[in-house]
Scaffold this active site. Structure first.
Site, PDB file in Angstrom:
ATOM      1  N   ASP A  70       0.822  -1.213   0.000  1.00 47.58           N
ATOM      2  CA  ASP A  70       0.000   0.000   0.000  1.00 47.58           C
ATOM      3  C   ASP A  70       0.855   1.263   0.000  1.00 47.58           C
ATOM      4  OD1 ASP A  70       0.955  -0.462   2.559  1.00 47.58           O
ATOM      5  OD2 ASP A  70      -1.009  -0.811   3.443  1.00 47.58           O
ATOM      6  N   ASP A 139      -7.392  -3.213  14.404  1.00 48.42           N
ATOM      7  CA  ASP A 139      -8.761  -3.576  14.030  1.00 48.42           C
ATOM      8  C   ASP A 139      -8.781  -4.733  13.021  1.00 48.42           C
ATOM      9  OD1 ASP A 139      -7.813  -2.378  11.739  1.00 48.42           O
ATOM     10  OD2 ASP A 139      -9.279  -0.738  11.707  1.00 48.42           O
ATOM     11  N   HIS A 141      -7.075  -5.014  10.179  1.00 45.97           N
ATOM     12  CA  HIS A 141      -6.900  -4.740   8.748  1.00 45.97           C
ATOM     13  C   HIS A 141      -5.586  -5.310   8.223  1.00 45.97           C
ATOM     14  CE1 HIS A 141      -5.105  -0.684  10.058  1.00 45.97           C
ATOM     15  NE2 HIS A 141      -4.175  -1.136   9.231  1.00 45.97           N
ATOM     16  N   GLU A 146      -9.619  -1.869   5.624  1.00 44.77           N
ATOM     17  CA  GLU A 146     -10.250  -1.614   6.914  1.00 44.77           C
ATOM     18  C   GLU A 146     -11.473  -2.523   7.090  1.00 44.77           C
ATOM     19  OE1 GLU A 146      -8.751   0.112   8.971  1.00 44.77           O
ATOM     20  OE2 GLU A 146      -8.209   2.138   8.326  1.00 44.77           O
TER      21      GLU A 146
HETATM   22  C1  GLP Z   1      -0.659   0.266   8.542  1.00 44.96           C
HETATM   23  C2  GLP Z   1      -0.328  -0.530   7.279  1.00 44.96           C
HETATM   24  C3  GLP Z   1      -0.514  -2.020   7.469  1.00 44.96           C
HETATM   25  C4  GLP Z   1       0.179  -2.448   8.745  1.00 44.96           C
HETATM   26  C5  GLP Z   1      -0.419  -1.726   9.926  1.00 44.96           C
HETATM   27  C6  GLP Z   1       0.172  -2.145  11.258  1.00 44.96           C
HETATM   28  O1  GLP Z   1      -1.999   0.532   8.684  1.00 44.96           O
HETATM   29  N1  GLP Z   1      -1.113  -0.119   6.158  1.00 44.96           N
HETATM   30  O2  GLP Z   1       0.001  -2.702   6.358  1.00 44.96           O
HETATM   31  O3  GLP Z   1       0.060  -3.854   8.902  1.00 44.96           O
HETATM   32  O4  GLP Z   1      -0.185  -0.339   9.729  1.00 44.96           O
HETATM   33  O5  GLP Z   1       1.386  -1.492  11.495  1.00 44.96           O
HETATM   34  P1  GLP Z   1       2.375  -1.829  12.643  1.00 44.96           P
HETATM   35  O6  GLP Z   1       3.142  -3.027  12.208  1.00 44.96           O
HETATM   36  O7  GLP Z   1       3.243  -0.630  12.775  1.00 44.96           O
HETATM   37  O8  GLP Z   1       1.575  -2.088  13.874  1.00 44.96           O
END
Ligand code: GLP
Length: 262
Positions: A70, A139, A141, A146
């Site tokens: 993304d 959440d 995702h 989402e």
């Molecule tokens: C963002 C990204 C996700 C990622 C999530 C969790 O929202 N788009 O791909 O998995 O964050 O991030 P973290 O690993 O920092 O908790």
């Protein structure tokens, strides 16, 4: 589904990196290995381990093609919070991957829909993704899919929830308003089309997401639950993230994984 429970974040990252390197090294023949990659704090330790393994000659990325999950809409590449910047500074600049092998959605594209369609076509042109590595939001995702994103969704434009903008505001000086409201993201279906999927789940704040991924019903409320329908999904997690699992679920996975190395 495999659930590989490691003692802590460091051992989880080492295990995941060993697994990824083994898959890359197993790939023989002309076809490159196609790897899907995430950003976020969860994969950072995996990238550190892979960089070390690359430096010591245990794995090479010369025949690896990557597709990132993304990118924020409206952040230029040079912005220090763009996912392009994150990937190059934390990973690609330190390994032997050819520049042209890296694919990251362009959040500044004039025609975002066309950008997303071209991304799906590029993935298909390499014969699909061999292994998609991902993280998870609190959440549930995966990528920026989402809650209530279709479990068959493809790459497209996503609106971030206020919750996600609040969580991600730690990278934007603590101000949720500075977090872009939209992102381009591969779909849940894009992720589950990969031949293998590995999701990293670490820490107390992800405990509910882990329980819903493994024990909950398949539901678009928890987009991670789509992995239950995948025939080669791996959850790599640490002890802290297991806090909401049922005791018998926890014991079950420790038991069946006890003799597995990777
Ligand atoms: C963002 C990204 C996700 C990622 C999530 C969790 O929202 N788009 O791909 O998995 O964050 O991030 P973290 O690993 O920092 O908790």
């Amino acid at each position: 589904m495999r659930v590989v429970i490691q003692k802590d974040y460091e051992t989880m990252c080492r295990w995941a990196a060993e697994y990824i390197a083994a898959k890359i090294n197993e790939n023989r023949g002309d076809k490159p290995f196609v790897l899907g990659l995430p950003t976020g704090s969860s994969p950072l330790g995996v990238y550190k381990n892979l960089i070390e393994m690359n430096r010591s000659g245990r794995v090479s990325f010369k025949n690896v093609i990557t597709f990132n999950m993304d990118e924020y809409v409206g952040l230029p590449r040079e912005h220090d919070q763009s996912y392009w910047y994150f990937m190059w500074s934390n990973f690609f600049d330190h390994i032997d991957i050819p520049k042209e092998n890296v694919h990251i959605l362009n959040g500044m594209a004039e025609d975002p829909e066309a950008e997303c369609a071209a991304y799906e076509a590029a993935i298909a042109s390499f014969g699909g993704i061999d292994l998609f590595l991902g993280g998870i939001g609190v959440d549930g995702h995966i990528a920026f899919n989402e809650p209530y994103t279709s479990l068959t969704s493809r790459t497209g434009v996503r609106t971030l929830t206020s919750d996600t903008r609040i969580v991600n505001s730690r990278f934007f000086g603590g101000d949720p308003e500075k977090v872009p409201a939209k992102a381009l993201s591969v779909g849940v279906g894009t992720v589950t089309d990969a031949r293998e999927v590995m999701i990293l789940i670490s820490g107390h704040n992800k405990a509910r997401a882990l329980a819903e991924t493994v024990e909950g019903g398949v539901s678009q409320r928890w987009t991670c639950s789509a992995l239950q329908l995948h025939n080669a999904a791996i959850i790599a997690c640490d002890e802290e993230a297991c806090g909401e699992l049922k005791v018998d679920t926890y014991k079950y996975f420790l038991d069946i994984e006890k003799n597995e190395r990777i």
